[in-house]
Design a protein around this motif. Sequence first.
Motif, PDB file in Angstrom:
ATOM      1  N   THR A 102       0.835  -1.204   0.000  1.00  0.00           N
ATOM      2  CA  THR A 102       0.000   0.000   0.000  1.00  0.00           C
ATOM      3  C   THR A 102       0.868   1.251   0.000  1.00  0.00           C
ATOM      4  O   THR A 102       1.779   1.373   0.828  1.00  0.00           O
ATOM      5  CB  THR A 102      -0.914   0.015   1.244  1.00  0.00           C
ATOM      6  N   LEU A 123     -13.334  14.042   1.614  1.00  0.00           N
ATOM      7  CA  LEU A 123     -12.651  13.117   0.709  1.00  0.00           C
ATOM      8  C   LEU A 123     -12.545  11.716   1.324  1.00  0.00           C
ATOM      9  O   LEU A 123     -12.449  11.575   2.539  1.00  0.00           O
ATOM     10  CB  LEU A 123     -11.240  13.635   0.404  1.00  0.00           C
ATOM     11  N   PRO A 124     -12.541  10.682   0.474  1.00  0.00           N
ATOM     12  CA  PRO A 124     -12.475   9.297   0.976  1.00  0.00           C
ATOM     13  C   PRO A 124     -11.044   8.890   1.311  1.00  0.00           C
ATOM     14  O   PRO A 124     -10.452   8.014   0.689  1.00  0.00           O
ATOM     15  CB  PRO A 124     -13.022   8.484  -0.208  1.00  0.00           C
ATOM     16  N   LEU A 125     -10.476   9.553   2.323  1.00  0.00           N
ATOM     17  CA  LEU A 125      -9.079   9.341   2.659  1.00  0.00           C
ATOM     18  C   LEU A 125      -8.906   8.653   4.008  1.00  0.00           C
ATOM     19  O   LEU A 125      -9.722   8.821   4.904  1.00  0.00           O
ATOM     20  CB  LEU A 125      -8.347  10.690   2.711  1.00  0.00           C
ATOM     21  N   ARG A 126      -7.830   7.927   4.115  1.00  0.00           N
ATOM     22  CA  ARG A 126      -7.410   7.333   5.386  1.00  0.00           C
ATOM     23  C   ARG A 126      -6.157   8.087   5.810  1.00  0.00           C
ATOM     24  O   ARG A 126      -5.145   8.098   5.101  1.00  0.00           O
ATOM     25  CB  ARG A 126      -7.134   5.842   5.188  1.00  0.00           C
ATOM     26  N   TRP A 127      -6.236   8.747   6.979  1.00  0.00           N
ATOM     27  CA  TRP A 127      -5.155   9.602   7.451  1.00  0.00           C
ATOM     28  C   TRP A 127      -4.262   8.855   8.429  1.00  0.00           C
ATOM     29  O   TRP A 127      -4.746   8.245   9.390  1.00  0.00           O
ATOM     30  CB  TRP A 127      -5.723  10.851   8.142  1.00  0.00           C
ATOM     31  N   ALA A 157      -6.278  12.956  -4.224  1.00  0.00           N
ATOM     32  CA  ALA A 157      -7.503  12.156  -4.098  1.00  0.00           C
ATOM     33  C   ALA A 157      -8.173  11.989  -5.457  1.00  0.00           C
ATOM     34  O   ALA A 157      -8.664  10.902  -5.799  1.00  0.00           O
ATOM     35  CB  ALA A 157      -8.457  12.801  -3.100  1.00  0.00           C
ATOM     36  N   GLY A 162      -6.685   9.256  -7.359  1.00  0.00           N
ATOM     37  CA  GLY A 162      -6.874   7.905  -6.843  1.00  0.00           C
ATOM     38  C   GLY A 162      -6.159   7.566  -5.557  1.00  0.00           C
ATOM     39  O   GLY A 162      -6.288   6.451  -5.044  1.00  0.00           O
ATOM     40  N   VAL A 163      -5.402   8.518  -5.012  1.00  0.00           N
ATOM     41  CA  VAL A 163      -4.733   8.261  -3.727  1.00  0.00           C
ATOM     42  C   VAL A 163      -5.786   8.178  -2.617  1.00  0.00           C
ATOM     43  O   VAL A 163      -6.699   8.998  -2.549  1.00  0.00           O
ATOM     44  CB  VAL A 163      -3.708   9.382  -3.419  1.00  0.00           C
ATOM     45  N   ARG A 164      -5.640   7.198  -1.750  1.00  0.00           N
ATOM     46  CA  ARG A 164      -6.606   7.016  -0.660  1.00  0.00           C
ATOM     47  C   ARG A 164      -5.958   7.039   0.725  1.00  0.00           C
ATOM     48  O   ARG A 164      -6.655   7.041   1.727  1.00  0.00           O
ATOM     49  CB  ARG A 164      -7.370   5.692  -0.848  1.00  0.00           C
ATOM     50  N   GLN A 165      -4.630   7.026   0.782  1.00  0.00           N
ATOM     51  CA  GLN A 165      -3.931   6.994   2.062  1.00  0.00           C
ATOM     52  C   GLN A 165      -2.910   8.128   2.082  1.00  0.00           C
ATOM     53  O   GLN A 165      -2.028   8.201   1.207  1.00  0.00           O
ATOM     54  CB  GLN A 165      -3.203   5.650   2.245  1.00  0.00           C
TER      55      GLN A 165
END
Length: 239
Positions: free
Chosen positions: A34, A76-80, A51, A54-57
């Motif tokens: 990942t 945004l659909p992000l994992r921080w 984002a 396509g970046v999610r992390q």
Amino acid sequence: MTERKDELAGNLARVEERIADACAAAGRRREDVTLIVVTKTYPASDVRTLADLGVRQVAENRDQEAAPKAAECADLPLRWHFVGQLQTNKVRSVVGYADVVQSVDRSRLVTALSKEAVRAGRELDCLVQVALDADEGGRGERGGVAPGGIEELADALALAPGLRCGGLMTVAPLTGEYAGRQQAAFERLMDLSTRLRRNHPAATMVSAGMSGDLEQAVAAGATHVRVGTSVLGVRPGLG
């Protein structure tokens, strides 16, 4: 904005190719690694662009910068991921936006994170930060606990309400026996991860490798790589 998006897209594509090539060389599947983009010192607009690409992390290392940025990007659909040395007086703020704290290196921090996670009604994944250059019982220059302290912290995380022991993180040491030997350092971390999973089978994350040494991390078996400069460019003031 289009020019910046094109620049980030090109950089991302090159990093993706590096990870794919490293996985192929190691006989690993690309989906087993990942990419976390370290967005420290860069504006929320870059996070938004990433984002879109396509970046999610994403990862940050200073709460005073991360908190407003995460708030600005809350849609945004992000994992921080929080990856910096964490002072206990910043824990309440960090728990408000971080999904993963990768820099757990002392029991007092476990207690503080647990208290705030419960208060906020959240569950956080936590990684034990390992300092491969630390003397037993000590902490590393960049934070982190000596290998001998991993089990105690992992046990504390596993028992702490609101927290999960997710695995291990390290930064390749600049001094000591692993200086200039990144792959050996990351292989040592993998050995420690194997040992940890005997008692904590769900602690499968191994976060290692950055822009300059992601290939060595992938070769060693890292599940997550933290890349900043190779995606976003040389940080302001550093080049």
